[in-house]
Design a protein around this motif. Structure first.
Motif, PDB file in Angstrom:
ATOM      1  N   PRO A 246      28.858 -73.345   2.713  1.00 31.02           N
ATOM      2  CA  PRO A 246      27.897 -73.059   1.738  1.00 31.02           C
ATOM      3  C   PRO A 246      28.467 -71.652   1.128  1.00 31.02           C
ATOM      4  O   PRO A 246      27.887 -71.182  -0.119  1.00 31.02           O
ATOM      5  N   TYR A 247      29.042 -70.717   1.879  1.00 28.74           N
ATOM      6  CA  TYR A 247      29.445 -69.581   1.427  1.00 28.74           C
ATOM      7  C   TYR A 247      30.832 -69.534   0.850  1.00 28.74           C
ATOM      8  O   TYR A 247      31.542 -68.532   0.624  1.00 28.74           O
ATOM      9  N   LEU A 248      31.901 -70.573   0.787  1.00 26.06           N
ATOM     10  CA  LEU A 248      33.096 -70.510   0.357  1.00 26.06           C
ATOM     11  C   LEU A 248      33.221 -70.456  -1.198  1.00 26.06           C
ATOM     12  O   LEU A 248      32.601 -71.050  -2.127  1.00 26.06           O
ATOM     13  N   THR A 249      33.564 -69.019  -1.532  1.00 33.76           N
ATOM     14  CA  THR A 249      33.771 -68.637  -2.946  1.00 33.76           C
ATOM     15  C   THR A 249      35.218 -68.580  -3.509  1.00 33.76           C
ATOM     16  O   THR A 249      35.280 -68.359  -4.700  1.00 33.76           O
ATOM     17  N   HIS A 250      36.061 -68.340  -2.457  1.00 28.04           N
ATOM     18  CA  HIS A 250      37.373 -67.997  -2.941  1.00 28.04           C
ATOM     19  C   HIS A 250      38.382 -68.967  -2.273  1.00 28.04           C
ATOM     20  O   HIS A 250      38.240 -69.014  -0.984  1.00 28.04           O
ATOM     21  N   LEU A 251      39.108 -69.935  -3.049  1.00 27.95           N
ATOM     22  CA  LEU A 251      39.829 -70.904  -2.527  1.00 27.95           C
ATOM     23  C   LEU A 251      41.268 -70.761  -3.068  1.00 27.95           C
ATOM     24  O   LEU A 251      41.488 -70.791  -4.508  1.00 27.95           O
ATOM     25  N   THR A 252      42.135 -70.489  -2.335  1.00 27.98           N
ATOM     26  CA  THR A 252      43.752 -70.721  -2.694  1.00 27.98           C
ATOM     27  C   THR A 252      44.449 -71.960  -1.964  1.00 27.98           C
ATOM     28  O   THR A 252      44.361 -72.013  -0.694  1.00 27.98           O
ATOM     29  N   LEU A 253      44.686 -72.983  -2.818  1.00 28.00           N
ATOM     30  CA  LEU A 253      45.064 -74.160  -2.265  1.00 28.00           C
ATOM     31  C   LEU A 253      46.416 -74.684  -2.639  1.00 28.00           C
ATOM     32  O   LEU A 253      46.760 -74.642  -3.902  1.00 28.00           O
ATOM     33  N   HIS A 254      47.487 -74.965  -1.979  1.00 27.35           N
ATOM     34  CA  HIS A 254      48.972 -75.582  -2.191  1.00 27.35           C
ATOM     35  C   HIS A 254      48.887 -76.837  -1.430  1.00 27.35           C
ATOM     36  O   HIS A 254      48.470 -76.974  -0.333  1.00 27.35           O
ATOM     37  N   VAL A 255      49.202 -77.676  -2.314  1.00 25.80           N
ATOM     38  CA  VAL A 255      49.172 -79.147  -1.743  1.00 25.80           C
ATOM     39  C   VAL A 255      50.858 -79.575  -2.031  1.00 25.80           C
ATOM     40  O   VAL A 255      51.377 -79.442  -2.970  1.00 25.80           O
ATOM     41  N   THR A 256      51.066 -80.714  -1.231  1.00 28.35           N
ATOM     42  CA  THR A 256      52.339 -81.529  -1.572  1.00 28.35           C
ATOM     43  C   THR A 256      52.069 -82.952  -1.330  1.00 28.35           C
ATOM     44  O   THR A 256      51.250 -83.356  -0.541  1.00 28.35           O
ATOM     45  N   HIS A 257      52.312 -83.874  -2.390  1.00 27.55           N
ATOM     46  CA  HIS A 257      52.131 -85.186  -2.278  1.00 27.55           C
ATOM     47  C   HIS A 257      50.839 -85.729  -2.077  1.00 27.55           C
ATOM     48  O   HIS A 257      50.593 -86.462  -1.411  1.00 27.55           O
ATOM     49  N   THR A 258      49.854 -84.842  -2.693  1.00 29.07           N
ATOM     50  CA  THR A 258      48.295 -85.239  -2.811  1.00 29.07           C
ATOM     51  C   THR A 258      48.111 -85.705  -4.289  1.00 29.07           C
ATOM     52  O   THR A 258      48.173 -85.045  -5.194  1.00 29.07           O
ATOM     53  N   PRO A 259      47.421 -86.860  -4.380  1.00 30.33           N
ATOM     54  CA  PRO A 259      46.874 -87.553  -5.623  1.00 30.33           C
ATOM     55  C   PRO A 259      45.743 -86.429  -6.230  1.00 30.33           C
ATOM     56  O   PRO A 259      45.001 -85.988  -5.524  1.00 30.33           O
ATOM     57  N   PHE A 260      45.700 -86.428  -7.534  1.00 31.22           N
ATOM     58  CA  PHE A 260      45.029 -85.593  -8.245  1.00 31.22           C
ATOM     59  C   PHE A 260      43.573 -86.211  -7.909  1.00 31.22           C
ATOM     60  O   PHE A 260      42.473 -85.129  -7.593  1.00 31.22           O
ATOM     61  N   PHE A 261      43.157 -87.336  -7.701  1.00 32.04           N
ATOM     62  CA  PHE A 261      41.844 -87.670  -7.719  1.00 32.04           C
ATOM     63  C   PHE A 261      41.165 -86.974  -6.168  1.00 32.04           C
ATOM     64  O   PHE A 261      40.037 -86.839  -6.193  1.00 32.04           O
ATOM     65  N   GLU A 262      42.022 -87.013  -5.128  1.00 30.89           N
ATOM     66  CA  GLU A 262      41.527 -86.459  -3.924  1.00 30.89           C
ATOM     67  C   GLU A 262      41.306 -85.073  -4.037  1.00 30.89           C
ATOM     68  O   GLU A 262      40.373 -84.558  -3.533  1.00 30.89           O
ATOM     69  N   ILE A 263      42.012 -84.253  -4.953  1.00 28.60           N
ATOM     70  CA  ILE A 263      41.763 -82.917  -5.162  1.00 28.60           C
ATOM     71  C   ILE A 263      40.263 -82.633  -5.725  1.00 28.60           C
ATOM     72  O   ILE A 263      39.487 -81.956  -5.604  1.00 28.60           O
ATOM     73  N   GLU A 264      40.238 -83.593  -6.880  1.00 31.63           N
ATOM     74  CA  GLU A 264      38.748 -83.598  -7.397  1.00 31.63           C
ATOM     75  C   GLU A 264      37.627 -84.058  -6.725  1.00 31.63           C
ATOM     76  O   GLU A 264      36.659 -83.372  -6.769  1.00 31.63           O
ATOM     77  N   ILE A 265      37.781 -85.251  -5.668  1.00 34.58           N
ATOM     78  CA  ILE A 265      36.935 -85.165  -4.654  1.00 34.58           C
ATOM     79  C   ILE A 265      36.282 -83.864  -3.711  1.00 34.58           C
ATOM     80  O   ILE A 265      35.199 -83.719  -3.684  1.00 34.58           O
ATOM     81  N   LEU A 266      37.583 -83.359  -3.521  1.00 35.12           N
ATOM     82  CA  LEU A 266      37.232 -82.052  -2.693  1.00 35.12           C
ATOM     83  C   LEU A 266      36.414 -80.923  -3.585  1.00 35.12           C
ATOM     84  O   LEU A 266      35.678 -80.594  -2.992  1.00 35.12           O
ATOM     85  N   LEU A 267      37.063 -80.660  -4.706  1.00 33.55           N
ATOM     86  CA  LEU A 267      36.288 -79.778  -5.754  1.00 33.55           C
ATOM     87  C   LEU A 267      34.712 -80.030  -5.979  1.00 33.55           C
ATOM     88  O   LEU A 267      34.319 -79.204  -6.263  1.00 33.55           O
ATOM     89  N   LEU A 273      32.408 -71.888  -6.017  1.00 32.39           N
ATOM     90  CA  LEU A 273      33.667 -71.226  -6.116  1.00 32.39           C
ATOM     91  C   LEU A 273      33.555 -70.250  -7.110  1.00 32.39           C
ATOM     92  O   LEU A 273      33.268 -70.742  -8.253  1.00 32.39           O
ATOM     93  N   ILE A 274      34.161 -68.991  -6.811  1.00 31.97           N
ATOM     94  CA  ILE A 274      34.172 -68.024  -8.034  1.00 31.97           C
ATOM     95  C   ILE A 274      35.737 -67.967  -8.559  1.00 31.97           C
ATOM     96  O   ILE A 274      35.839 -67.657  -9.541  1.00 31.97           O
ATOM     97  N   LYS A 275      36.577 -68.426  -7.457  1.00 32.40           N
ATOM     98  CA  LYS A 275      37.842 -67.890  -7.757  1.00 32.40           C
ATOM     99  C   LYS A 275      38.824 -69.049  -7.305  1.00 32.40           C
ATOM    100  O   LYS A 275      38.658 -69.484  -6.003  1.00 32.40           O
TER     101      LYS A 275
END
Length: 613
Positions: A246-267, A273-275
């Protein structure tokens, strides 16, 4: 009449306390400690940061053991250790040769709040965790040891997550972290940096971090994972994740070989998120601005800062590149707040490189090409549309970039050079060469073009030059050093070291003598003593131990300002006989009048050594 203060000890406590904060720990306990009770009391108030890493000469390390650590044992807040030359291992083990007893060392570890470890051995890393019960910040950087210890991180997260006071954790390991389902929940961690975990472990990891606020993580995947059908994806992996963080506001994420739809599900599960800073090695869906706009506007209502960095250096043959189409997806009014730049290099269908990023650039080091880039910018689309774009912001676009790394290819696709940009923090230039012929480019042309890219003031601020690989245009090194008057650090292959002017500002020199190209060792040494008279820090990268004694004798005699010599051997079986070397070195010191401060250390199973003078 006002009394004139003429003695140091007559200063008020407030001023003395301020002065003492600028003193190094060894100055406090060697120069000022035990002069009087008042000074002792003020010294004991200080919170100390102790660095026992490789930057500290060996004789000063001994001074800390003898005169500082015991007296400062209850006030050390931050401790830095390294195992490159075994210092950390000796600190944590019951080494009777150290000037401070093992129980005192353990007591120091028990009190420290911040522990920073560089290249630790697996055994000493796990052992040290048995004694640090009060740390709030733990930082581990490992460069190469994991190559020899595949289970380097086994049980590491489990141990760290059990630490009740740990708030900040930084793990930069060579291999991905080994995630086990028996890892408990960490209720104290608020900041986590992790440079390696598998994508399928991200959600389970987050579920164990209920108070996380800042997360910087690199997630790996198998190359074929992008072929997974979206309909077959297990959506329960991220279900109800929002309630867990509930408090995660800043995320820096680097991925390899991960489809965009999975990142969308995560976000979708991170609405607070503020940043968000996102980077990937894939073009495809990640280079579509419409996809990002939809996700941000729909699922991230509080987002104020967004950074996107796509860097694919080996684009598959099946991937079609339409730069106009890509940049058009970033042309809406939404992207005015985060303009996008595309840099595309194509030598052939087999060698294509695309880099797409938002401005201002969040990368401190950028790899690019001097020639042949196609550059597209959404800012140009905004200007053509007469949108109100803040031009005064241009100066801060690249303010975080401290290093530019250029690659020279044998066949540039065009003579177009990079545009002139404002690099307010640039301190390093590095080059990689894929040339097979030194006549491929003209050095003067390259340097002229470099001056078009960077202003004179920027070039004046360059402090470091690194040349990787062996073949460069004729006289490249000497001429670029003429162009950059304030270079202090140089890294170069031995076959490239051809200089003929005195360079007094260079104090750090790294020579790669493991080159496949031939070179004259005598000439290398002559140039060092003749044209680089102020070398203080010297690094040799050698194939084997052959000629090491000749190199050392020459450097110790001719380089009068030398403070440190580091030597590493690249061949797997290259080893120094430590007992034989120490016997020779002690005799050499005696014959040449070197004092006992000059000492030698060995590391990595005796395939590297360090001499501090």
């Amino acid at each position: 009449m006002t009394n004139i203060i003429s003695k140091f000890e007559c200063l008020p406590n407030e001023l003395l306390l301020d002065i003492l904060t600028y003193c190094r720990p060894r100055d406090l306990f060697i120069s000022l400690f035990n002069l009087n009770q008042r000074l002792n009391t003020l010294i004991y108030i200080q919170t100390l940061n102790i660095d026992l890493g490789n930057a500290l000469p060996k004789y000063l390390l001994d001074v800390y053991y003898k005169s500082v650590l015991y007296n400062a044992r209850e006030q050390i807040h931050t401790l830095r250790l390294s195992d490159t030359y075994g210092r950390m291992n000796r600190f944590i083990t019951n080494d009777q040769q150290l000037e401070i007893d093992g129980e005192t060392r353990k007591a120091i570890l028990d009190r420290v709040k911040c522990l920073i470890l560089w290249d630790p051995l697996m055994t000493s890393l796990h052992q040290i965790l048995n004694y640090v019960h009060n740390i709030e910040y733990f930082h581990v950087t490992s460069i190469g040891r994991a190559r020899h210890t595949p289970n380097y991180s086994d049980k590491l997260l489990k141990i760290l997550f059990e630490m009740k006071l740990l708030k900040r954790l930084y793990l930069a390991l060579h291999d991905s972290i080994i995630f086990d389902t028996d890892i408990g929940t960490s209720t104290s961690l608020t900041h986590l940096t992790l440079n390696g975990c598998y994508m399928q472990h991200l959600a389970p990891l987050l579920r164990r971090l209920p108070n996380i606020r800042f997360l910087n993580i690199m997630c790996y995947n198998r190359p074929n994972v992008t072929s997974i059908n979206q309909d077959d994806f297990d959506y329960t992996l991220y279900a109800d994740l929002a309630d867990c963080v509930p408090y995660l506001t800043h995320l820096t994420l680097h991925v390899t070989h991960t489809p965009f739809f999975e990142i969308e599900i995560l976000l979708r599960q991170l609405p607070k998120l503020i940043k968000l800073s996102f980077s990937s090695l894939l073009i495809e869906d990640y280079s579509n601005g419409s996809n990002w706009e939809r996700v941000i506007t729909t699922y991230l209502p509080q987002l104020k800062k967004f950074s996107l960095f796509i860097n694919e250096t080996h684009i598959p043959l099946r991937t079609q590149i339409d730069l106009n189409k890509i940049i058009q997806t970033f042309s809406s009014f939404f992207w005015q707040q985060w303009p996008v730049v595309i840099e595309y290099y194509s030598e052939s269908l087999l060698k294509r490189h695309l880099m797409l990023y938002t401005l201002p650039s969040q990368k401190d080091s950028i790899r690019t090409y001097l020639y042949g880039l196609e550059i597209y910018s959404s800012q140009e689309l905004f200007n053509n549309s007469k949108l109100n774009f803040p031009n005064e912001f241009n100066k801060s676009y690249y303010k975080k970039v401290y290093e530019l790394h250029f690659t020279l290819h044998p066949n540039s696709s065009s003579n177009i050079i990079l545009p002139n940009r404002v690099y307010t923090s640039l301190k390093s230039l590095s080059f990689s060469s894929e040339l097979t012929d030194s006549d491929s480019y003209n050095t003067d042309t390259i340097l002229t073009d470099l001056q078009k890219i960077c202003s004179t003031s920027v070039l004046t601020n360059i402090k470091r030059i690194y040349l990787y690989d062996q073949i460069y245009p004729i006289n490249f090194l000497s001429k670029i050093l003429n162009l950059l008057p304030n270079v202090q650090s140089l890294r170069v292959s031995a076959s490239l070291l051809h200089i003929s002017i005195v360079l007094t500002r260079i104090t750090s020199l790294t020579i790669d003598m493991a080159s496949i190209l031939s070179y004259n060792s005598t000439d290398i040494l002559r140039q060092m003593s003749t044209y680089l008279p102020n070398i203080r820090y010297l690094y040799f990268e050698l194939k084997n131990t052959e000629n090491i004694y000749v190199l050392l004798i020459y450097c110790l005699r001719k380089l009068v300002h030398l403070l440190d010599i580091h030597i590493a051997f690249h061949e797997q079986n290259a080893r120094i006989d430590s007992q034989l070397f120490i016997s020779w070195f002690d005799e050499y010191k005696l014959l040449n009048g070197l004092n006992n401060k000059v000492q030698v250390e060995f590391g990595d199973e005796n395939n590297r050594l360090h001499i501090s003078l």
